[in-house]
Design an enzyme around this catalytic site. Structure first.
Site, PDB file in Angstrom:
ATOM      1  N   SER A  72      -3.581  -3.571   0.838  1.00  0.00           N
ATOM      2  CA  SER A  72      -3.313  -4.069   2.214  1.00  0.00           C
ATOM      3  C   SER A  72      -4.769  -3.476   3.101  1.00  0.00           C
ATOM      4  O   SER A  72      -5.624  -2.670   2.672  1.00  0.00           O
ATOM      5  CB  SER A  72      -2.243  -3.323   2.943  1.00  0.00           C
ATOM      6  OG  SER A  72      -2.171  -2.032   2.859  1.00  0.00           O
ATOM      7  N   TYR A  84      -3.034  -8.151   3.376  1.00  0.00           N
ATOM      8  CA  TYR A  84      -1.943  -7.930   4.426  1.00  0.00           C
ATOM      9  C   TYR A  84      -2.130  -6.933   5.376  1.00  0.00           C
ATOM     10  O   TYR A  84      -2.739  -5.849   4.977  1.00  0.00           O
ATOM     11  CB  TYR A  84      -0.565  -8.208   3.797  1.00  0.00           C
ATOM     12  CG  TYR A  84       0.100  -7.126   3.206  1.00  0.00           C
ATOM     13  CD1 TYR A  84       0.602  -5.945   3.686  1.00  0.00           C
ATOM     14  CD2 TYR A  84      -0.502  -7.256   1.629  1.00  0.00           C
ATOM     15  CE1 TYR A  84       1.051  -5.088   2.840  1.00  0.00           C
ATOM     16  CE2 TYR A  84       0.075  -5.986   0.935  1.00  0.00           C
ATOM     17  CZ  TYR A  84       0.929  -5.072   1.618  1.00  0.00           C
ATOM     18  OH  TYR A  84       1.042  -3.904   0.627  1.00  0.00           O
TER      19      TYR A  84
END
Length: 117
Positions: A25, A58
């Protein structure tokens, strides 16, 4: 017809951390997320202006006002602290809707990653 268009962009932020020992991430300062209309878990494309690397990951929320741009997990090998990156997300929408859509684009101070008033 649905097309994919730019929804959000943080243009020229500075990488503050690269944390290889994390489960993937990118951690982004909450103030930048809000300004760019990004939410936790949203898929983003990250482009490194220093070395040309491009990857998808993400978003994880970082503390508001911290200036945090931390690339986590395997992608940490694709950046270096101090690199300038562009973070973008896209949305699918109807072709006619897309004609009038305006993305949220943020230009932070590259030295601090804070919003310029």
């Amino acid at each position: 017809m649905q097309i994919e268009v730019l929804k959000s962009k943080i243009h020229r932020a500075c990488v503050t951390e690269a944390n290889l020992d994390y489960v993937g991430s990118i951690t982004i300062d909450r103030a930048l997320m809000d300004a760019a209309n990004l939410i936790p878990g949203e898929k983003v494309q990250v482009v490194d202006n220093n070395n040309g690397e491009r990857f998808e990951t993400y978003v994880i929320e970082g503390p508001a006002g911290s200036g945090c741009i931390c690339v986590n997990g395997a992608a940490a090998r694709r950046v270096a602290v101090g690199d300038v990156v562009i973070v973008m997300s896209y949305a699918l929408m109807d072709f006619e809707e897309a004609k009038g859509f305006r993305p949220s684009v943020v230009f932070p101070d590259t030295a601090t990653n804070r919003l310029i008033p």
